[in-house]
Design a protein around this motif. Structure first.
Motif, short mmCIF file in Angstrom:
data_model
loop_
_atom_site.label_atom_id
_atom_site.label_comp_id
_atom_site.label_asym_id
_atom_site.label_seq_id
_atom_site.Cartn_x
_atom_site.Cartn_y
_atom_site.Cartn_z
N GLY A 11 10.04 4.23 7.17
CA GLY A 11 9.45 5.53 6.88
C GLY A 11 9.23 5.76 5.40
O GLY A 11 8.97 6.88 4.97
N ALA A 12 9.35 4.71 4.61
CA ALA A 12 9.19 4.81 3.16
C ALA A 12 7.71 5.00 2.80
O ALA A 12 6.82 4.67 3.60
N PRO A 13 7.43 5.52 1.61
CA PRO A 13 6.04 5.61 1.16
C PRO A 13 5.42 4.22 1.02
O PRO A 13 6.13 3.23 0.81
N TRP A 14 4.11 4.17 1.12
CA TRP A 14 3.42 2.88 1.05
C TRP A 14 3.69 2.17 -0.27
O TRP A 14 3.82 0.95 -0.32
N ARG A 15 3.80 2.91 -1.35
CA ARG A 15 4.04 2.28 -2.67
C ARG A 15 5.40 1.61 -2.76
O ARG A 15 5.63 0.82 -3.66
N ASP A 16 6.31 1.91 -1.83
CA ASP A 16 7.65 1.31 -1.85
C ASP A 16 7.76 0.06 -0.99
O ASP A 16 8.85 -0.48 -0.83
N VAL A 17 6.64 -0.42 -0.44
CA VAL A 17 6.68 -1.66 0.34
C VAL A 17 7.07 -2.80 -0.60
O VAL A 17 6.49 -2.95 -1.67
N PRO A 18 8.08 -3.60 -0.24
CA PRO A 18 8.53 -4.68 -1.13
C PRO A 18 7.40 -5.66 -1.46
O PRO A 18 6.51 -5.92 -0.64
N GLU A 19 7.45 -6.21 -2.64
CA GLU A 19 6.40 -7.11 -3.11
C GLU A 19 6.31 -8.39 -2.29
O GLU A 19 5.28 -9.04 -2.28
N ARG A 20 7.40 -8.77 -1.61
CA ARG A 20 7.35 -10.00 -0.80
C ARG A 20 6.32 -9.91 0.33
O ARG A 20 5.93 -10.91 0.91
N TYR A 21 5.90 -8.66 0.67
CA TYR A 21 4.88 -8.47 1.71
C TYR A 21 3.48 -8.38 1.12
O TYR A 21 2.52 -8.16 1.84
N GLY A 22 3.37 -8.53 -0.19
CA GLY A 22 2.07 -8.45 -0.85
C GLY A 22 1.90 -7.09 -1.51
O GLY A 22 2.75 -6.22 -1.40
N PRO A 23 0.77 -6.91 -2.19
CA PRO A 23 0.51 -5.62 -2.83
C PRO A 23 0.45 -4.49 -1.80
O PRO A 23 -0.13 -4.66 -0.71
N TRP A 24 1.05 -3.35 -2.14
CA TRP A 24 1.16 -2.26 -1.16
C TRP A 24 -0.20 -1.77 -0.70
O TRP A 24 -0.37 -1.40 0.46
N ASP A 25 -1.20 -1.78 -1.60
CA ASP A 25 -2.51 -1.26 -1.20
C ASP A 25 -3.20 -2.16 -0.19
O ASP A 25 -3.93 -1.70 0.68
N ARG A 26 -2.94 -3.47 -0.25
CA ARG A 26 -3.51 -4.38 0.76
C ARG A 26 -2.82 -4.19 2.11
O ARG A 26 -3.46 -4.25 3.16
N VAL A 27 -1.50 -3.97 2.07
CA VAL A 27 -0.77 -3.70 3.32
C VAL A 27 -1.30 -2.41 3.95
O VAL A 27 -1.55 -2.35 5.16
N TYR A 28 -1.51 -1.40 3.12
CA TYR A 28 -2.04 -0.13 3.62
C TYR A 28 -3.45 -0.29 4.17
O TYR A 28 -3.78 0.25 5.23
N ASP A 29 -4.29 -1.04 3.45
CA ASP A 29 -5.66 -1.26 3.92
C ASP A 29 -5.69 -1.96 5.28
O ASP A 29 -6.48 -1.60 6.16
N LEU A 30 -4.81 -2.93 5.47
CA LEU A 30 -4.73 -3.62 6.76
C LEU A 30 -4.31 -2.64 7.86
O LEU A 30 -4.89 -2.62 8.94
N PHE A 31 -3.33 -1.81 7.54
CA PHE A 31 -2.88 -0.80 8.51
C PHE A 31 -4.02 0.13 8.89
O PHE A 31 -4.25 0.40 10.07
N ARG A 32 -4.75 0.64 7.90
CA ARG A 32 -5.85 1.58 8.16
C ARG A 32 -7.00 0.92 8.94
O ARG A 32 -7.58 1.55 9.82
N ARG A 33 -7.30 -0.34 8.65
CA ARG A 33 -8.34 -1.04 9.41
C ARG A 33 -7.96 -1.13 10.88
O ARG A 33 -8.77 -0.89 11.77
#
Length: 114
Positions: A11-33
């Motif tokens: 439930g953390a903010p997107w900007r707090d996604v650990p770097e091992r999963y890649g840049p947070w904005d790419r993770v968010y973009d994948l989620f939104r797609r």
């Protein structure tokens, strides 16, 4: 996908996604797609259908009344004492005669409102 799962689980903010999963904005973009194309809705529907077929879901509805509260003024509650609806017939009014306006009444021990 692991970044999306991590963010959903914590439930953390997107900007707090650990770097091992890649840049947070790419993770968010994948989620939104996936959200826009209906992938998450299809996954949820399929998981619910499988769980329901196994008898793992009980479809009971629960309404929590604490979220349905109205403000006391919306309910027509009296300011003090019994409400007019519950007052026995013939009982005197809660307001003294000639003092119908709330701002003209004085409360005992308090200065008048301005």
């Amino acid at each position: 996908m692991d970044g999306i799962r991590w963010r959903t689980w914590t439930g953390a903010p997107w900007r707090d996604v650990p770097e091992r999963y890649g840049p947070w904005d790419r993770v968010y973009d994948l989620f939104r797609r996936r959200q826009r194309d209906g992938t998450w809705a299809r996954i949820l529907t399929r998981l619910q259908a499988e769980a329901d077929a196994k008898g793992l879901i009980t479809w009971d509805v629960n309404v929590d009344s604490t979220v349905c509260r109205a403000h006391q003024h919306a309910a027509g509650a009296a300011e003090r004492g019994i409400s007019r609806r519950n007052r026995p017939a013939g009982s005197p009014s809660s307001r003294p005669p000639g003092r119908a306006c709330r701002t003209t009444r004085r409360r005992p021990g308090r200065p008048p409102r301005r």
